[in-house]
Design a protein around this motif. Sequence first.
Motif, mmCIF file in Angstrom:
data_model
loop_
_atom_site.group_PDB
_atom_site.id
_atom_site.type_symbol
_atom_site.label_atom_id
_atom_site.label_comp_id
_atom_site.label_asym_id
_atom_site.label_seq_id
_atom_site.Cartn_x
_atom_site.Cartn_y
_atom_site.Cartn_z
ATOM 1 N N LEU A 161 -10.497 -1.059 -1.089
ATOM 2 C CA LEU A 161 -9.887 -0.582 0.147
ATOM 3 C C LEU A 161 -10.577 -1.148 1.379
ATOM 4 C CD1 LEU A 161 -7.696 1.188 1.343
ATOM 5 C CD2 LEU A 161 -9.291 3.122 1.276
ATOM 6 N N GLU A 162 -11.908 -1.229 1.349
ATOM 7 C CA GLU A 162 -12.654 -1.750 2.503
ATOM 8 C C GLU A 162 -12.313 -3.212 2.751
ATOM 9 O OE1 GLU A 162 -17.271 -2.322 4.021
ATOM 10 O OE2 GLU A 162 -16.833 -0.989 2.334
ATOM 11 N N THR A 163 -12.212 -3.987 1.671
ATOM 12 C CA THR A 163 -11.827 -5.397 1.799
ATOM 13 C C THR A 163 -10.417 -5.504 2.360
ATOM 14 O OG1 THR A 163 -13.223 -6.013 -0.076
ATOM 15 C CG2 THR A 163 -11.488 -7.566 0.557
ATOM 16 N N TYR A 164 -9.520 -4.648 1.874
ATOM 17 C CA TYR A 164 -8.142 -4.622 2.355
ATOM 18 C C TYR A 164 -8.089 -4.373 3.856
ATOM 19 C CZ TYR A 164 -3.595 -2.480 3.371
ATOM 20 O OH TYR A 164 -2.399 -2.138 3.937
ATOM 21 N N GLU A 165 -8.884 -3.407 4.323
ATOM 22 C CA GLU A 165 -8.894 -3.070 5.744
ATOM 23 C C GLU A 165 -9.388 -4.251 6.585
ATOM 24 O OE1 GLU A 165 -7.750 -0.557 7.260
ATOM 25 O OE2 GLU A 165 -7.369 0.863 5.646
ATOM 26 N N ARG A 166 -10.425 -4.941 6.109
ATOM 27 C CA ARG A 166 -10.952 -6.092 6.842
ATOM 28 C C ARG A 166 -9.921 -7.212 6.915
ATOM 29 N NH1 ARG A 166 -16.007 -5.212 4.050
ATOM 30 N NH2 ARG A 166 -15.447 -6.881 2.612
ATOM 31 N N HIS A 203 -15.029 -4.184 14.971
ATOM 32 C CA HIS A 203 -16.408 -4.154 14.456
ATOM 33 C C HIS A 203 -17.233 -3.042 15.100
ATOM 34 C CE1 HIS A 203 -20.120 -5.690 12.706
ATOM 35 N NE2 HIS A 203 -20.673 -5.616 13.912
ATOM 36 N N ARG A 231 -15.951 -0.545 16.832
ATOM 37 C CA ARG A 231 -15.137 0.672 16.926
ATOM 38 C C ARG A 231 -14.922 1.113 18.366
ATOM 39 N NH1 ARG A 231 -14.217 2.419 11.936
ATOM 40 N NH2 ARG A 231 -15.638 1.782 10.275
ATOM 41 N N LYS A 247 -5.762 3.528 17.403
ATOM 42 C CA LYS A 247 -7.009 2.973 16.878
ATOM 43 C C LYS A 247 -7.427 1.692 17.584
ATOM 44 C CE LYS A 247 -9.340 2.859 12.463
ATOM 45 N NZ LYS A 247 -9.198 3.052 11.012
ATOM 46 N N ARG A 303 0.823 -1.214 0.000
ATOM 47 C CA ARG A 303 0.000 0.000 0.000
ATOM 48 C C ARG A 303 0.856 1.262 0.000
ATOM 49 N NH1 ARG A 303 -4.951 0.744 -1.487
ATOM 50 N NH2 ARG A 303 -5.034 2.520 -0.090
ATOM 51 N N SER A 309 -9.475 2.058 -5.020
ATOM 52 C CA SER A 309 -10.249 2.467 -3.847
ATOM 53 C C SER A 309 -11.413 1.529 -3.551
ATOM 54 C CB SER A 309 -10.782 3.891 -4.057
ATOM 55 O OG SER A 309 -11.571 3.954 -5.238
ATOM 56 N N ARG A 310 -11.984 0.863 -4.571
ATOM 57 C CA ARG A 310 -13.142 0.006 -4.319
ATOM 58 C C ARG A 310 -12.783 -1.265 -3.564
ATOM 59 N NH1 ARG A 310 -14.400 -3.688 -8.724
ATOM 60 N NH2 ARG A 310 -12.709 -3.758 -10.242
#
Length: 216
Positions: free
Chosen positions: A96-101, A205, A207, A162, A29, A93-94
């Motif tokens: 990115l959410e999967t990457y974060e998970r 999950h 936060r 975080k 990344r 970018s689409r």
Amino acid sequence: MNHSNLIIYIFEMIGTVAFASSGALVGIRKNMDIFGVNVLGITTAVGGGCIRDIILGITPPKMFQNFSYVGASILISCILFTIFYLNQELLSSRFLETYERVMISLDAIGLGVFTVMGIRTAIEASFENNIFLLIFVGAVTGIGGGMLRDVMAGMTPFVFVKHVYAIASILGAVCYIILRLYIRDTISLFLGAAVVLIIRLLAAHFRWNLPRIRQK
């Protein structure tokens, strides 16, 4: 290698692959070359254990005594680099959410495994009666590699900013130390790691964050 040691070795390898993967993904990344990706993968996987061994006086650190951990880190880092090199659209970018998970899941697995393995190493080094040291080296083994990874990638360490991270490691460490007094060590290892994993995933999950001072 007896049955118990084989289980422990496999357990360690799971943590190594998980942490090496998270380190390599950060390098990818950050647009690092294959060498940088490998350095971050190796550092994340064995960095915490290296710090632990220095604290415990184990020389040379275990990463230099058994190349299989570094070798596994290099292998998984190269595989991930090749996958993303050939499919660079995965970095859009689409995804990115999967990457974060994926990152959170891998980090949680590695954190759980290395927290309890850090304590087990300290116990094998005859520090069983020093509870503070056991918890400390457990947490350092769990979070140390990730902290080094983030610093080398030019980021504020994830553990400081975080979700519940170090606290999950500490709670899992305490659970393992208590459980091993009553049940078999191998079972208590898995249960201690599971506590860390569950807390981390729940924190991500929902936060959950520790209190902080927000500047206006």
